[in-house]
Design a protein around this motif. Structure first.
Motif, PDB file in Angstrom:
ATOM      1  N   SER B  51       0.578  -0.729   0.490  1.00 26.71           N
ATOM      2  CA  SER B  51       0.133   0.405  -0.012  1.00 26.71           C
ATOM      3  C   SER B  51       0.726   1.118   0.324  1.00 26.71           C
ATOM      4  N   ASP B  52       2.201   1.229   0.415  1.00 29.47           N
ATOM      5  CA  ASP B  52       2.837   2.478   0.799  1.00 29.47           C
ATOM      6  C   ASP B  52       3.629   2.179  -1.421  1.00 29.47           C
ATOM      7  N   GLN B  54       5.933   0.334  -2.133  1.00 32.06           N
ATOM      8  CA  GLN B  54       7.155  -0.350  -1.991  1.00 32.06           C
ATOM      9  C   GLN B  54       6.978  -1.724  -3.273  1.00 32.06           C
ATOM     10  N   GLY B  77       4.437 -10.504   7.237  1.00 35.89           N
ATOM     11  CA  GLY B  77       3.749  -9.572   7.625  1.00 35.89           C
ATOM     12  C   GLY B  77       3.466  -8.292   6.512  1.00 35.89           C
ATOM     13  N   ALA B  78       3.672  -8.416   5.253  1.00 33.82           N
ATOM     14  CA  ALA B  78       2.709  -8.105   3.942  1.00 33.82           C
ATOM     15  C   ALA B  78       1.590  -7.806   4.350  1.00 33.82           C
ATOM     16  N   ASP B  79       1.478  -7.488   3.712  1.00 32.70           N
ATOM     17  CA  ASP B  79      -0.494  -7.293   4.108  1.00 32.70           C
ATOM     18  C   ASP B  79      -1.118  -7.300   2.491  1.00 32.70           C
ATOM     19  N   LYS B  81      -3.683  -8.684   1.431  1.00 32.18           N
ATOM     20  CA  LYS B  81      -4.682  -8.103   0.471  1.00 32.18           C
ATOM     21  C   LYS B  81      -5.174  -6.722   0.620  1.00 32.18           C
ATOM     22  N   ASN B  82      -3.758  -6.823   0.171  1.00 27.83           N
ATOM     23  CA  ASN B  82      -3.654  -5.313  -0.821  1.00 27.83           C
ATOM     24  C   ASN B  82      -1.790  -4.446  -1.316  1.00 27.83           C
ATOM     25  N   LYS B 102      -5.243  -2.207  -6.673  1.00 31.94           N
ATOM     26  CA  LYS B 102      -4.951  -2.707  -5.218  1.00 31.94           C
ATOM     27  C   LYS B 102      -5.616  -4.648  -5.526  1.00 31.94           C
TER      28      LYS B 102
END
Lengths: 330, 136
Positions: B51-52, B54, B77-79, B81-82, B102
């Motif tokens: 989401s950033d 990166q 820990g990467a999200d 879902k997005n 996303k």
């Protein structure tokens, strides 16, 4: 040979056009000085006006030498400024050699009484520009504030200049909060405060836990995890009893709000930005946070939204410095 | 002689104008993209952004054109879902479905699939995106 004059028409037209464009402008006339005390003012600070932040002005005043000298400058705000409000007692000029503004002291430090801040001149001065810093008080939130700048000369003349009204945002701002792994660990959005691990804290107010962890295989480092996040993301951290908030986070990078970062970027987070963030399906934990990065935050009860900017991370000290803007949604 | 030069110049000028306005023969598909004669149909690179904006890739992607798989390990820990996938394709290819923002990759048991369509729109190749998470 017969000369066809018609074939020279474009050339003649061109020469005429050239001549017209070279016509001399009217001579410039130096404006004549008004024989009276004069003043002017500009607002120097940009971006939203937030409680805890500053509004900065530059107030200029001058009079001809024949009409005396400046005696005092005064600013009256419609809402009294918080502690730290002052009118400069230095006038500045730009030095080409030093490539910076150089102060010239014109009087003693200003005195603030209620809504009024006064600087009295002690040097014989006929022209000066003083900067005014208004520390936005808590009670001004959601209201508008106006300012009346005025100057007095030794011959009794008075001038004044009105600025505003300026809307004060309902946002709150806290700068440079230090978070340290294992010590100053908890962050409460409602309190806008970092709590130490050994401090007595209302567990329901803990929105985020800061930790620094390393792993041989994974990039964990600086992390913000909400107490209600899946247990595996809390690592070895023992959450205090009763702390179970699932705070939603949205990681950002390079969103360097000028008021939080105090860097050269002209970016400002306003009330509207908080309303626009969509927290659907956002996680409650973030790892590998970096300096100049940040995160949008929504508290578990949906009452507050915030933006946490990371000013600095320190791997050796296992700490980071954050600055926060908070917006109350309901 | 002078007249001849002017007339030739004018003829050249108009010929140039007409040739520049000549319509391209290649047809255009429903997305406004040229349908060419190319038969190349494969993914050249794969990127996943958080989401950033990166990268969340912890390793380079493994693109298997024969098997039709893209295997990608992401940071712990990467999200999931997005994530914003980005696929680089061979020349003139296009992707189905289109990536518009996303995308949720959290269902690791059912990997997402994207189909590459060749420049001539005759060859289709489906890639399965297999996400694995960096071990802690």
């Amino acid at each position: 040979m017969r000369i066809n004059f018609r074939s020279y028409t474009p050339a003649l037209f061109g020469i005429m056009l050239l001549a017209a464009s070279c016509a001399k402008d009217d001579a410039y006339e130096t404006p004549t000085t008004k024989d009276q005390l004069q003043n002017d003012c500009i607002k120097r600070s940009t971006g939203p006006n937030i409680s805890g932040g500053m509004i900065e002005f530059a107030y200029a005043m001058a009079l001809p030498a024949s009409r005396g000298k400046l005696v005092s400058a005064q600013v009256e705000a419609s809402i009294a400024g918080a502690s730290g409000t002052y009118l400069e007692n230095n006038s500045y000029y730009y030095s080409i050699e030093q490539q910076k503004d150089v102060p010239v002291k014109i009087g003693e430090p200003s005195v603030t009484t209620g809504t009024t801040t006064v600087t009295t001149f002690t040097k014989d001065t006929m022209a000066s520009t003083l900067r005014f810093f208004y520390q936005i008080p808590e009670e001004a939130k959601g209201k508008s504030v106006t300012f009346t700048f005025s100057a007095k000369s030794s011959n009794g003349e008075n001038v004044s200049y009105k600025m505003g009204p300026y809307e004060i945002s309902t946002m709150d701002m806290k700068l440079d909060l230090n978070m340290t792994d294992g010590d100053s660990t908890y962050f409460s959005v409602a309190d806008m405060k970092v709590y130490a691990k050994n401090q007595t804290v209302d567990a329901s107010k803990i929105d985020l836990i800061y930790m620094y962890r390393t792993s041989a295989t994974a990039s964990l480092k600086h992390a913000l995890v909400s107490p209600g996040a899946p247990k595996e993301y809390l690592q070895d951290f023992v959450v205090p009893g009763g702390a179970a908030n699932v705070t939603k986070l949205m990681k950002t990078f390079n969103l360097r709000d000028q008021q939080l970062a105090r860097l050269q970027y002209g970016v400002f987070i306003t009330d509207l930005d908080f309303k626009a963030v969509d927290f659907t399906n956002q996680p409650s934990y973030l790892f590998n946070l970096k300096g100049e990065g940040g995160t949008w935050v929504e508290t578990a009860d949906g009452k507050y939204r915030a933006y946490i900017y990371i000013n600095k991370v320190d791997d050796a000290k296992k700490s980071m410095v954050i600055s926060v803007k908070r917006y109350q949604v309901k | 002689m002078k007249k001849f030069v002017i007339i030739s110049g004018l003829i050249l000028f108009f010929a140039g104008m007409i040739s520049s306005c000549k319509k391209n023969d290649l047809p255009v598909d429903e997305d406004g993209l040229l349908i060419t004669t190319r038969t190349d149909c494969y993914v050249t690179n794969f990127e996943l952004l958080g989401s950033d904006f990166q990268t969340v890739r912890s390793k380079a992607p493994v693109i298997d054109t024969a098997l039709g798989t893209i295997t990608q390990e992401v940071f712990y820990g990467a999200d999931l879902k997005n994530l914003w996938p980005q696929l680089s394709l061979a020349q003139d290819c296009k992707l189905e479905p289109k990536i518009t923002g996303k995308t949720d990759f959290s269902d690791l048991a059912n990997p997402r699939q994207y189909t590459v369509v060749s420049g001539n729109r005759q060859i289709r190749k489906t890639y399965k995106i297999i996400i694995t998470v960096q071990p802690k």
